[in-house]
Design a protein around this motif. Sequence first.
Motif, PDB file in Angstrom:
ATOM      1  N   TRP A  11       2.295 -22.592   6.345  1.00 30.00           N
ATOM      2  CA  TRP A  11       1.980 -21.182   6.075  1.00 30.00           C
ATOM      3  C   TRP A  11       0.737 -20.765   6.850  1.00 30.00           C
ATOM      4  N   TYR A  12      -0.305 -21.579   6.789  1.00 32.25           N
ATOM      5  CA  TYR A  12      -1.567 -21.275   7.458  1.00 32.25           C
ATOM      6  C   TYR A  12      -1.381 -21.173   8.973  1.00 32.25           C
ATOM      7  N   GLN A  13      -0.676 -22.143   9.548  1.00 33.71           N
ATOM      8  CA  GLN A  13      -0.471 -22.148  11.000  1.00 33.71           C
ATOM      9  C   GLN A  13       0.362 -20.954  11.452  1.00 33.71           C
ATOM     10  N   ASP A  14       1.322 -20.527  10.622  1.00 40.38           N
ATOM     11  CA  ASP A  14       2.132 -19.354  10.965  1.00 40.38           C
ATOM     12  C   ASP A  14       1.327 -18.057  10.855  1.00 40.38           C
ATOM     13  N   TYR A  15       0.434 -17.984   9.862  1.00 38.18           N
ATOM     14  CA  TYR A  15      -0.306 -16.752   9.608  1.00 38.18           C
ATOM     15  C   TYR A  15      -1.563 -16.638  10.479  1.00 38.18           C
TER      16      TYR A  15
ATOM     17  N   LEU B 169       5.124 -13.749   5.177  1.00 39.14           N
ATOM     18  CA  LEU B 169       4.072 -14.755   5.016  1.00 39.14           C
ATOM     19  C   LEU B 169       3.261 -14.506   3.748  1.00 39.14           C
ATOM     20  N   ASP B 170       3.032 -13.242   3.407  1.00 31.99           N
ATOM     21  CA  ASP B 170       2.325 -12.925   2.158  1.00 31.99           C
ATOM     22  C   ASP B 170       3.132 -13.400   0.946  1.00 31.99           C
ATOM     23  N   LYS B 171       4.423 -13.230   1.001  1.00 30.81           N
ATOM     24  CA  LYS B 171       5.277 -13.688  -0.098  1.00 30.81           C
ATOM     25  C   LYS B 171       5.143 -15.202  -0.280  1.00 30.81           C
TER      26      LYS B 171
ATOM     27  N   GLU C  26       3.434 -17.292  -3.462  1.00 33.41           N
ATOM     28  CA  GLU C  26       4.117 -18.418  -4.107  1.00 33.41           C
ATOM     29  C   GLU C  26       3.227 -19.655  -4.124  1.00 33.41           C
ATOM     30  N   LEU C  27       2.526 -19.911  -3.030  1.00 33.44           N
ATOM     31  CA  LEU C  27       1.622 -21.054  -2.974  1.00 33.44           C
ATOM     32  C   LEU C  27       0.488 -20.912  -3.986  1.00 33.44           C
ATOM     33  N   LEU C  28      -0.094 -19.721  -4.062  1.00 33.93           N
ATOM     34  CA  LEU C  28      -1.176 -19.511  -5.023  1.00 33.93           C
ATOM     35  C   LEU C  28      -0.675 -19.668  -6.456  1.00 33.93           C
ATOM     36  N   ASN C  29       0.497 -19.131  -6.745  1.00 32.74           N
ATOM     37  CA  ASN C  29       1.072 -19.299  -8.082  1.00 32.74           C
ATOM     38  C   ASN C  29       1.276 -20.776  -8.406  1.00 32.74           C
ATOM     39  N   GLU C  30       1.691 -21.534  -7.420  1.00 31.93           N
ATOM     40  CA  GLU C  30       1.897 -22.971  -7.625  1.00 31.93           C
ATOM     41  C   GLU C  30       0.571 -23.686  -7.881  1.00 31.93           C
ATOM     42  N   ILE C  31      -0.459 -23.307  -7.146  1.00 40.51           N
ATOM     43  CA  ILE C  31      -1.795 -23.879  -7.385  1.00 40.51           C
ATOM     44  C   ILE C  31      -2.214 -23.597  -8.821  1.00 40.51           C
TER      45      ILE C  31
ATOM     46  N   VAL D 191      -7.109 -15.723  -6.407  1.00 43.01           N
ATOM     47  CA  VAL D 191      -6.907 -14.479  -5.674  1.00 43.01           C
ATOM     48  C   VAL D 191      -6.110 -14.753  -4.408  1.00 43.01           C
ATOM     49  N   TYR D 192      -5.125 -13.897  -4.144  1.00 43.12           N
ATOM     50  CA  TYR D 192      -4.428 -13.956  -2.856  1.00 43.12           C
ATOM     51  C   TYR D 192      -4.834 -12.725  -2.066  1.00 43.12           C
ATOM     52  N   PHE D 193      -5.380 -12.956  -0.881  1.00 45.02           N
ATOM     53  CA  PHE D 193      -5.811 -11.883  -0.004  1.00 45.02           C
ATOM     54  C   PHE D 193      -4.889 -11.827   1.206  1.00 45.02           C
TER      55      PHE D 193
END
Length: 121
Positions: A56-60, A81-83, A87-92, A107-109
Amino acid sequence: MQKTLLVKMKNEIKLTLAAEDFSKCYGILILENGEYIIDIDQSKIPSDFLNRLKVWYQDYYPYTGMSLKELESYRTHTEKLDKIGIELLNEIYKNGILSDYEINRFVYFSRGIDKILLKLN
């Protein structure tokens, strides 16, 4: 005799998942009292989750240097990518990943639209 109750205010610790230049932690930025904690013990992050976070990070990340005007033409891709980021933040949050940091705000920014899309307490 009057008793005085002293209440110790806990420092706010906030985790922000953002595709910015946090290359050591792949978009995870932890703030405590406004100070950045960037060195995250990656050994405590499940490897399958860490691999998805890296992708995700490398794509964004290529979009982080663009202005908001430039980003408009990539809106469809950054929304996807935000979606994934949400999802990653929710999983964390749900799975207690990074629970050693006693984070009390998640927080997701979105760099694509330059605003917060999700807050979890």
